[in-house]
Design an enzyme around this catalytic site. Structure first.
Site, short mmCIF file in Angstrom:
data_model
loop_
_atom_site.label_atom_id
_atom_site.label_comp_id
_atom_site.label_asym_id
_atom_site.label_seq_id
_atom_site.Cartn_x
_atom_site.Cartn_y
_atom_site.Cartn_z
N TYR A 155 0.82 -1.21 0.00
CA TYR A 155 0.00 0.00 0.00
C TYR A 155 0.86 1.27 0.00
O TYR A 155 0.44 2.32 -0.48
CB TYR A 155 -0.94 -0.02 1.20
CG TYR A 155 -2.23 0.72 0.99
CD1 TYR A 155 -2.97 0.59 -0.18
CD2 TYR A 155 -2.72 1.58 1.98
CE1 TYR A 155 -4.17 1.27 -0.36
CE2 TYR A 155 -3.92 2.26 1.81
CZ TYR A 155 -4.64 2.09 0.64
OH TYR A 155 -5.82 2.77 0.47
N LYS A 162 -3.55 8.15 3.15
CA LYS A 162 -4.74 7.90 3.96
C LYS A 162 -4.55 8.40 5.39
O LYS A 162 -5.50 8.88 6.01
CB LYS A 162 -5.08 6.41 3.95
CG LYS A 162 -5.59 5.89 2.62
CD LYS A 162 -6.87 6.56 2.19
CE LYS A 162 -7.47 5.90 0.95
NZ LYS A 162 -8.68 6.58 0.48
#
Length: 256
Positions: A155, A162
């Protein structure tokens, strides 16, 4: 008209395919009585076609959240269809390919900057643009995130973006709260959307959730996440803001 969102006007961003969380949120919002407007960027004809699959066709407004002119004109464009807003759904994220997939140490700042601007800063940009459209009763801004409290496989810089999104939401909650506007996020488990499957190693997320979710998890079902978004758009959370609500089958709470 009855429903959790009866009489409410909601702007939903990020609808591209009918498999997306944003599409199912828009569908559920309509079913709960909301008037829904959509935004799209790039393939507008595709977004317009998907919009016709909603219970009621919804207008589509072109919006590039990195384009100041688009943001400046957004209230005017929304005004062509409705006289204000009661809710915004932020479902926008993007990272260049070299910001994902296990090359964390080699990703250049230009790619990181793009990921942060599109995926985190845009929450502020979108909210600030639409803030004059909220009336005296205030409203609700709800964004979609993916748990950023740990480092996930592949990720990489999207995980950092995020984390920035979650911090941005808290600061927004502070600054728009006096106007009666709440700002919260929903941290969803992995859903097999076009955006998710573009992440290298997405199958590893699916495997993690299959093993660790005490409530179980279906990567093909965006509806539980959409229901949480609709609930946060409604009056049922009148004093909740700056919060991250997890809809992930319970994985975030499990140690191993």
């Amino acid at each position: 008209m009855s429903g959790l969102l009866a009489g409410r006007r909601v702007l939903v961003t990020g609808v591209l395919l009918d498999s997306s969380i944003a599409f199912h949120t828009a569908r559920l919002a309509q079913e709960e009585g909301a008037e829904v407007l959509l935004t799209g960027f790039g393939r507008l004809s595709l977004v317009e076609r998907v919009a016709r699959r909603l219970p009621k066709p919804a207008p589509v407004i072109e919006l590039d959240v990195t384009d100041e002119e688009h943001l400046t004109r957004l209230p005017e464009r929304i005004g062509e269809y409705t006289d204000g807003l009661d809710g915004i759904v932020h479902s926008i994220a993007f990272a260049p390919p070299d910001a994902l997939g296990g090359t964390f140490l080699d990703t250049p700042w230009s790619s990181v900057a793009t990921a942060v601007e599109v995926s985190a800063y845009s929450l502020k940009s979108l909210t600030r643009s639409c803030l004059p459209l909220f009336g005296p009763r205030g409203g609700s801004v709800v964004g979609l995130t993916f748990d950023s409290t740990v480092a996930w496989p592949a990720y990489d810089w999207m995980g950092v973006a995020k984390a920035a999104l979650e911090s941005t939401s808290r600061y927004l909650a502070r600054d728009v709260g006096p106007r009666g506007v709440r700002c919260n996020l929903v941290a969803a488990g992995p859903i097999r959307t076009m955006a998710a499957t573009s992440i290298p190693g997405f199958s590893r997320f699916r495997d993690i959730w299959a093993e660790r979710a005490p409530l179980g998890w279906d990567v093909t079902d965006p509806e539980p996440t959409g229901r949480a978004v609709v609930a946060l758009l409604s009056d049922w959370f009148p004093r909740t803001t700056g919060e991250v609500v997890h809809v992930d089958g319970g994985v975030h709470a499990m140690g191993a």
